[in-house]
Scaffold this motif. Structure first.
Motif, PDB file in Angstrom:
ATOM      1  N   LYS A 120       0.825  -1.221   0.000  1.00 16.22           N
ATOM      2  CA  LYS A 120       0.000   0.000   0.000  1.00 16.22           C
ATOM      3  C   LYS A 120       0.846   1.253   0.000  1.00 16.22           C
ATOM      4  N   ASP A 145      -4.784  -5.319  -1.335  1.00 18.65           N
ATOM      5  CA  ASP A 145      -5.191  -4.998   0.034  1.00 18.65           C
ATOM      6  C   ASP A 145      -6.697  -5.307   0.103  1.00 18.65           C
ATOM      7  N   SER A 146      -7.139  -6.069   1.106  1.00 19.03           N
ATOM      8  CA  SER A 146      -8.470  -6.693   1.009  1.00 19.03           C
ATOM      9  C   SER A 146      -9.609  -5.677   0.816  1.00 19.03           C
ATOM     10  N   GLU A 147      -9.514  -4.538   1.508  1.00 17.97           N
ATOM     11  CA  GLU A 147     -10.593  -3.536   1.407  1.00 17.97           C
ATOM     12  C   GLU A 147     -10.632  -2.929   0.011  1.00 17.97           C
ATOM     13  N   ASN A 212      -2.603   1.507   9.941  1.00 18.46           N
ATOM     14  CA  ASN A 212      -2.861   0.743   8.715  1.00 18.46           C
ATOM     15  C   ASN A 212      -4.126   1.272   8.037  1.00 18.46           C
ATOM     16  N   GLU A 216      -4.685   3.096   4.508  1.00 19.91           N
ATOM     17  CA  GLU A 216      -5.703   2.580   3.582  1.00 19.91           C
ATOM     18  C   GLU A 216      -6.710   3.664   3.178  1.00 19.91           C
TER      19      GLU A 216
END
Ligand code: NDP
Ligand code: MG
Length: 382
Positions: A120, A145-147, A212, A216
């Protein structure tokens, strides 16, 4: 179906190992789907050699040490450049930890290959540069990145024109139910013990401070061209809903899946095709879903990320660099957990309202913020 040739950058880390595990599983079900033709590590020679010996077609690069074995093809300063430049891969997964990941992303894009991006920091530090390079080379950047992978699915299916708000969720980390007194006393190993995800140490500590989620927030704003005020963060302890989008009529659309990084990795590796993944989907029966707002006083890294995002590109670079320096000092027990946001706040207060034009400009801001952070840390330690 043609075999897709893959590079795994950061092969010895959490993302790298899960990428290799996904590819091995996919190939065992459908032989020849993917071929790992290159992998890199920084200093963990033992794990790199173990992975390379199971993937004989893979060239290897070691970035942090000079050559220590005949099985290492490239080592030292230009190792990544040679691995990426000579590979002719279709896609590279960037699972390198921290700011060094940006240069790797740029090398992948310059070589015209697609990029499955877990790192990220690449987006936070250098999105404008990477986006311009990708427009030139034709690379597709697919967030892992999962989101952001969830948003990639939602925005791709719904279309960006009707979306008015993005939400990314946070598990809340190990301290989501603690108070300020507790947070001042936590030890590095407690902060690194994430309740849901098994990840590298830096991102685990960032998940405990919500830095984090701050990174994000910046990542979502850059990737989906949405203002800071249109991005919401919700604590969602179950980690089943990864992101939501609100459309102009007020409806909310959510992306749900089990908390397993092999899912966003599998989707990115398969892109633009949609293939069945070798894992069961989510069954919601018997599950409850909770959401709440994060407390900005307990987790100041979130409002600080919003401040950096509003200020501009150099401020986002400074936020990341100051956090990396502060987390390193906390992990070495030199400063307390709640000193991390204090360091970042003081660094940001120095004013960073500048655009970041090129790679050397980006790393000049990074070095300046890091040096300011080190001075502040030294004062705290005195
Ligand atoms: P890890 O610490 O587990 O792994 C990091 C990898 O990067 C290792 O292969 C390491 O090599 C390599 N590396 C470390 N320093 C350098 C360097 N200076 N130059 C080149 N390579 C280096 O991290 P994670 O896998 O957890 O995270 C990787 C990235 O993915 C981060 O940006 C993180 O934020 C992001 N991410 C991770 C998720 C996860 O579930 N883990 C989820 C979402 C995003 P060596 O082992 O030899 O030191
Ligand atoms: Mg994430």
């Amino acid at each position: 179906m043609r075999t897709k040739n893959i590079l795994v950058l950061g092969a010895t880390g959490s993302i790298g190992r899960q990428t290799i595990a996904f590819i091995d599983e996919a190939n065992s079900r459908c032989p020849g789907s993917f071929s790992i033709i290159g992998m890199s590590a920084h200093s963990d020679v033992k794990m790199l050699l173990a992975a390379a010996n199971l993937h004989m077609d893979a060239k290897t690069a070691l970035t942090g040490l000079s050559s220590v074995s005949e099985r290492i093809d490239f080592s030292g300063q230009n190792a990544l450049e040679r691995l990426i430049g000579e590979s002719g891969a279709d896609l590279a997964v960037n699972g390198i930890a921290g700011s060094p990941g940006l240069k790797a992303s740029a090398l992948v894009i310059a070589a015209g290959m697609d990029l499955a991006l877990a790192n990220k920091e690449s987006v936070v530090m250098g999105w404008a540069l990477l986006e311009a390079m990708a427009a030139h080379s034709g690379s597709k950047i697919i967030p892992v990145d999962s989101e952001h992978a969830a948003l990639f699915q939602l925005v791709g299916r719904i279309g960006s024109s009707s979306i008015v708000e993005l939400t990314i969720t946070a598990s809340g980390g190990p301290f989501r139910d603690r108070d300020m007194e507790y947070l001042w006393k936590v030890k590095p190993d407690e902060a690194a013990a994430h309740p849901v995800w098994r990840m590298g140490r830096k991102i685990s500590i960032d998940s405990a401070s919500l830095a984090n989620k701050g990174l994000e927030l910046i990542e979502a704003s850059r990737l989906y061209k949405v203002d800071e005020s249109q991005i919401r963060i919700l604590i969602h302890p179950q980690s089943l809903v990864h992101a939501l989008v609100r459309t102009i009529d007020g409806s909310l659309y959510a992306h749900l899946s089990p908390p397993d990084m092999r899912i966003p990795l599998g989707i990115a590796l398969s892109w633009p095709e949609e293939r069945p993944l070798p894992f069961p989907g989510l069954d919601l029966a018997g599950k409850s879903l909770e959401f709440r707002d994060p407390d900005p006083l307990l987790f100041p890294m979130l409002p600080l990320a919003r401040q950096a995002l509003r200020e501009g590109e150099a401020a986002a670079i400074a936020y990341n660099a100051a956090d990396e320096a502060a987390v390193e000092a906390f992990d070495a027990s030199r400063i307390g957990f709640m000193d991390i946001p204090l360091v970042v706040e003081k660094v940001l207060s120095r004013g960073w309202a500048y655009p970041a034009r090129d790679m050397s400009g980006i790393f000049e801001f990074d070095a300046a913020a890091r040096s300011a952070a080190h001075n502040i840390i030294a004062e705290i330690c005195r």
